[in-house]
Design an enzyme around this catalytic site. Structure first.
Site, PDB file in Angstrom:
ATOM      1  N   SER A 115      -9.618   2.002   2.976  1.00 42.49           N
ATOM      2  CA  SER A 115      -8.850   2.774   2.073  1.00 42.49           C
ATOM      3  C   SER A 115      -7.941   1.761   1.182  1.00 42.49           C
ATOM      4  O   SER A 115      -7.251   2.222   0.190  1.00 42.49           O
ATOM      5  CB  SER A 115      -8.016   3.845   2.736  1.00 42.49           C
ATOM      6  OG  SER A 115      -7.048   2.979   3.604  1.00 42.49           O
ATOM      7  N   LYS A 117       0.732  -1.113  -0.018  1.00 43.42           N
ATOM      8  CA  LYS A 117       0.133   0.103   0.061  1.00 43.42           C
ATOM      9  C   LYS A 117       0.818   1.218  -0.193  1.00 43.42           C
ATOM     10  O   LYS A 117       1.906   1.288   0.597  1.00 43.42           O
ATOM     11  CB  LYS A 117      -0.789   0.132   1.185  1.00 43.42           C
ATOM     12  CG  LYS A 117      -2.004   0.819   1.292  1.00 43.42           C
ATOM     13  CD  LYS A 117      -2.985   0.654   2.424  1.00 43.42           C
ATOM     14  CE  LYS A 117      -4.107   2.052   2.478  1.00 43.42           C
ATOM     15  NZ  LYS A 117      -4.875   1.411   3.873  1.00 43.42           N
ATOM     16  N   SER A 131      -9.814  -0.462   6.959  1.00 40.07           N
ATOM     17  CA  SER A 131      -9.097  -0.303   5.736  1.00 40.07           C
ATOM     18  C   SER A 131      -8.411  -1.466   5.188  1.00 40.07           C
ATOM     19  O   SER A 131      -7.882  -1.591   3.849  1.00 40.07           O
ATOM     20  CB  SER A 131      -8.360   0.983   5.699  1.00 40.07           C
ATOM     21  OG  SER A 131      -8.945   1.899   5.842  1.00 40.07           O
TER      22      SER A 131
END
Lengths: 487, 493
Positions: free
Chosen positions: A151, A76, A175
């Protein structure tokens, strides 16, 4: 030859270890897959072909061995990677190349895991749909017109699209788990402090937790054990042995849950969840009972305040954490033409560099912390946090784990919730309490609703990460896996 | 109104906030060095530059030093406390918040006893807390080095993250006209205490100790007045002057029926008065909240007890004891303390020198030298053992005062111990009688007129011949011995 991108991380690792395939072949296969499909999925913000292949060659040369050596991974974009662009999906960090690796990235490298690239996300991890990325949304491989969750939408979509066998996510309010649920993949939030935050661009320091994402529970556990563990560079890191999550996941595969008490949270039942989500959840519960588990209804009366408490604590910490993005030392600088004051340059930089959702949370947080409002908002939210922790503790006196759907609804179409922030925030309704408490939780695919994946959440006491993996693996073996349509 | 008249009418209340930069080897939250005067931005890392993702880790040595200071100031040490974030924007503050302590300080509720004119005053300590320093901004291109007119601003982050301790007194009423002197004495005492702990070099002129002075005036029996805060007062004398001038200024305003506004003021070294800075009419909102990146501090009780046990003798007690031993006045003792020479002189005596001899070198020649070089006395280049050895050479008659100063110069320059310098430079007193007799006889022969006068009984004229002998021996003769020998050779002794 089998398609290497369809294999689990565990089987890739064993094929690489036995020299049946090379790490370079495995990495190349995934890089090729990214090249073929990522234009449509947009899971990646940056692909590091050279870096990944160099790491794979080291494994092939025998320089590094280990349980996941040679298995490629996606990271990420909120986690720093030395010399590789890291933006947290924000314009304010466009092109920034960190001079250092996050601790978890160091561990991936030491484990011989080639890093394919950096995955898309909501800007600064603020969002539940990856629509707030400054570089454009990620599309859900199950239906390219729908959100991949947020997210960490990029990490989960990369797994669902077979662009990577494993990925790193971060979970502040859900997330990792919520994108896992809506993409039909597995995502675990370890115990807070079980994984190092050093090198994770902070959103909300007291909640942020890096964690593993995979397509199977065992893969997720393998990654968990590689990335977790004490880090002296993170003061909140727990100096204790990592629970043996791999062993627990393998044990759970046998499908025996006799004597395990599953607590169903009364407050999460019914209202707000889509009927398809609820029916998948209840069918899964029945399967777990068949494996010997006992279902106990427990009440966690303060969970209803988790969402409002979270939306005071997280923005408050964010308003402080994001203050460093001022255009002085790195990243974007706007309006520095020699005629403007420092305040004006800072203001123009932040105006241009931050997206709407980030600004919204900075403003909420600044307000909640300001004198005269602190006690009414931040102080009150911290009290709620304590009460939620007590709810968890008393629940865990009666049951081994708590279970719930991961999300109240399946992947929604793009744009359907962006106009109403509250509707967007509801996506994390079931995941947030765990973050406020600090314990581990995992989302496992448990069925389909209207052709879209539904996630099953298992929450455990702090440092009992192994317990949730065992139940997760049992559930996985009972319900099977779910594969998205061909892209 | 004179100052004395003011103090018959108004009562001052003072309060002091003192920042001390700790002398830890590394910074507060990372492993970067803290060396003073390093090239800009050479002692920095992702943590102290606040790069995205970097996290602080607390320096245990800084906590220990803060606890030591707290204990030495008779404070209670918190069983559990936390760091807090103080949020504000400043270009040389990397995180745009300062990691500090707010409502949960490490040390609370202590006191310092200060003696002025034989009377002891107890100054209450509200709190001692721990925080970090900011970087430094340098404005380039302007005429004055200030931001106005500068073409660019450069930031040096070497200082960013150096641990600071803030020591805050309770408001001190009832000091009357002595308020300025007591404020000064308090800061001096504080400095001595911190120095005795060895946790900071507490040099006000270098900014490792700096003071904010709060002052207010009220009429007897009435509520305390509005206070002003005079920032960054950086010498003992300035502390005294700042309090005095603020008392005079505020009295002038109050006497004309005016109002004192709560504001920050700046002390002017040149004029001795204060000038207005930032107005505090609208309080700054720092948005404090507990620092989530750091775990709470819960000092182990056994550790605190051990630190308390190991506290050094209180400077005031030690000074009284040494003053007695050395046989010097309070004023002389104060100047020894101010020069940071207490321990040096003590060690020099322990190495064998007399108290007078030890004090003479440290407070004289070496203090002058330290001043020239702008270094601490301890860093001047001579050790107590060397000074003691030098004094012994003088006592043994191998060096006279003048030669000893030259030897000391060599010692400071790193040429070795006094005996080595004396030998290498050939500075030993000439005690060879044959050589001295020859020099005396030569002087008599070269100055027959003066010699005749002396023979006639004008002994006062002998000085000229002694001078001549000293000149030919390059000062290495013992002047007293030369005089005796001279008179003997001339038959007048």
């Amino acid at each position: 030859m089998t398609d290497l991108t369809r294999l689990s991380a565990a089987s890739l690792a064993s094929k690489i270890a036995s020299k049946e395939v090379s790490a370079v072949e495995v990495t190349t296969a995934h890089l090729d897959r990214i090249a073929a499909v990522d234009e449509r999925v947009h899971a990646f913000l940056h692909v590091d072909r050279e870096g990944a292949l160099a790491a794979a060659r080291k494994v092939d040369n025998g320089e590094i061995t280990g349980p996941l050596a040679g298995v490629p991974i996606a990271v990420k974009d909120v986690v720093t990677t030395k010399g590789v662009p890291t933006t947290a999906a924000s314009k304010i960090l466009e092109g920034w190349k960190p001079p250092y690796d996050a601790t978890i990235v160091e561990r991936l490298k030491q484990a011989g895991m080639p890093i394919l690239g950096k995955t898309n996300m909501d800007e600064f991890a603020m969002g539940s749909s990856t629509e707030y990325s400054a570089y454009g949304a990620t599309n859900n491989p199950w239906d390219l017109g729908r959100i991949p969750g947020g997210s960490g939408g990029g990490s989960s979509a990369a797994l669902a699209a077979f662009e990577a066998p494993l990925a790193i996510g971060t979970d502040t309010g859900g997330s990792i788990r919520q994108p896992g649920a809506v993409t039909g993949t597995v995502g675990a939030k370890p115990t807070y402090g079980g994984t190092s935050r050093y090198g994770l661009i902070a959103f909300s320091s007291s909640l942020d937790t890096p964690g593993p994402c995979g397509r199977t529970v065992e893969d997720t556990a393998l990654l968990h054990s590689v990335m977790a563990g004490y880090d002296p560079r993170d003061s909140t890191s727990i100096n204790a042995p990592v629970p043996d999550v791999v062993k627990a996941a393998r044990l759970g595969k046998n499908g025996d849950l006799s004597g395990v008490k599953l607590g169903v949270v009364k407050e999460f039942a019914g209202d707000g969840s889509e009927p398809g989500v609820l029916s998948s959840f209840h069918e899964s519960l029945e399967k777990l009972v068949k494996l010997g588990a006992e279902i106990v209804e427990v009440s966690c009366p303060n969970f209803q305040y988790a969402l409002p408490a979270y939306y005071l604590i997280a923005p408050s910490e964010a308003s402080s954490n994001l203050a460093r993005f001022d255009g002085v030392r790195y990243g974007l600088r706007e309006g520095d033409d020699g005629n403007r004051s420092l305040e004006e340059v800072m203001s123009l930089t932040r105006e241009a560099g931050f997206g709407a959702e980030v600004k919204r949370r900075i403003i909420i947080g600044t307000y909640a912390l300001s004198s005269g409002y602190y006690d009414a908002y931040y102080g009150q939210a911290q009290k709620v946090r304590t009460l939620i922790t007590r709810d968890f503790q008393s629940a865990f006196e009666r049951v081994d784990v708590l279970v719930s759907p991961t999300t109240p609804f399946v992947a929604f179409p793009f744009g359907s919730r962006t106009s109403d922030p509250y509707q967007m925030y509801l996506a994390d309704l079931f995941t947030i309490p765990t973050n406020l408490y600090g314990g581990p939780a995992i989302s496992v695919p448990c069925g389909l609703s209207e052709g879209l994946p539904v996630g099953f959440q298992i929450m455990a006491p702090t440092m009992a990460d192994d317990r949730m993996y065992r139940v997760a693996a049992a559930l996985e073996s009972a319900v099977g896996s779910f594969t998205p349509p061909e892209l | 109104m004179t100052y004395e008249e003011i103090l018959t009418k108004y009562e001052p209340v003072i309060g002091l906030e003192t920042h001390v930069e700790l002398g830890t080897r590394t910074k507060m939250f990372c492993g970067c060095k803290t060396d003073f005067g390093a090239e800009p931005n050479t002692q920095v890392c992702p943590v102290c530059l606040a790069l995205p993702g970097a996290l602080p880790v607390m320096n245990k040595a800084a906590i220990e030093a803060t606890i030591q200071i707290g204990l030495a100031l008779n404070c209670d040490i918190a069983e559990w406390c936390r760091m807090a974030r103080k949020n504000y924007f400043y270009p040389d503050m990397p995180k745009n918040f300062q990691t500090s302590q707010y409502d949960e300080p490490l040390c609370v509720d202590g006191y310092v006893d200060v003696e002025v004119d034989g009377v002891t005053h107890r100054i209450g300590i509200e709190r001692v807390h721990i925080e970090e320093d900011t970087g430094k901004t340098l404005h380039v291109g302007g005429a004055t080095g200030r931001i106005h007119g500068a073409t660019e601003s450069l930031v040096d982050y070497n200082r960013a993250g150096i641990p600071l301790v803030e020591i805050v007194t309770k408001p001190v009423p009832g000091l009357g006209a002595l308020a300025p002197e007591i404020a000064k004495a308090y800061v001096a005492e504080l400095r001595d205490i911190v120095r005795s702990l060895g946790v900071s070099d507490v040099r006000m002129e270098q900014g490792s100790m700096r003071c904010d002075v709060n002052t207010s005036l009220n009429l007897p029996g009435e509520e305390w007045g509005t206070r002003t805060e005079t920032k960054n007062v950086n010498s003992l004398r300035s502390v005294e002057r700042a309090v005095r001038s603020e008392i005079i200024r505020q009295a002038g305003i109050l006497d004309e029926g005016g109002k004192i506004f709560q504001e920050t003021r700046h002390f002017q070294e040149t004029t001795g008065d204060t000038r207005p800075g930032r107005s505090k009419e609208t309080a700054t909102d720092y948005r404090y909240f507990p620092e989530p990146d750091l775990v709470p501090i819960a000092p182990d009780r056994a550790w605190v007890a051990a630190l308390k046990e190991a506290l050094p003798e209180k400077p005031s007690v030690k000074r009284a004891r040494l003053r007695e031993d050395w046989g010097i006045s309070e004023i002389d003792m104060q100047s020894v303390a101010n020069a940071g020479a207490v321990e040096l002189i003590e060690e020099t005596i322990a190495a064998g020198a007399s108290p007078a001899g030890a004090r003479k070198w440290w407070m004289g020649e070496l203090a002058r030298r330290a001043n020239e070089l702008d270094v601490e006395l301890a860093a001047v280049g001579a050790t107590p053992a060397q000074v003691a050895a030098l004094q012994k050479l003088v006592d043994d008659g191998k060096l006279n005062d003048k030669l000893a100063r030259q030897v000391l110069e060599g010692v400071v320059a790193g040429e070795g111990d006094p005996a080595e310098v004396m030998a290498a430079r050939g500075l030993e007193v000439v005690s060879d009688t044959g050589a001295l007799t020859k020099a005396v006889d030569d002087a008599i022969a070269a100055n027959p007129d003066i010699a005749a006068k002396i023979r006639d009984g004008k002994v006062a004229a002998a000085g000229a011949l002694v001078g001549a002998v000293m000149k030919t021996t390059r000062g290495q003769a013992d002047a007293k011995a030369v005089r005796e020998l001279l008179l003997e050779r001339l038959g007048v002794s």
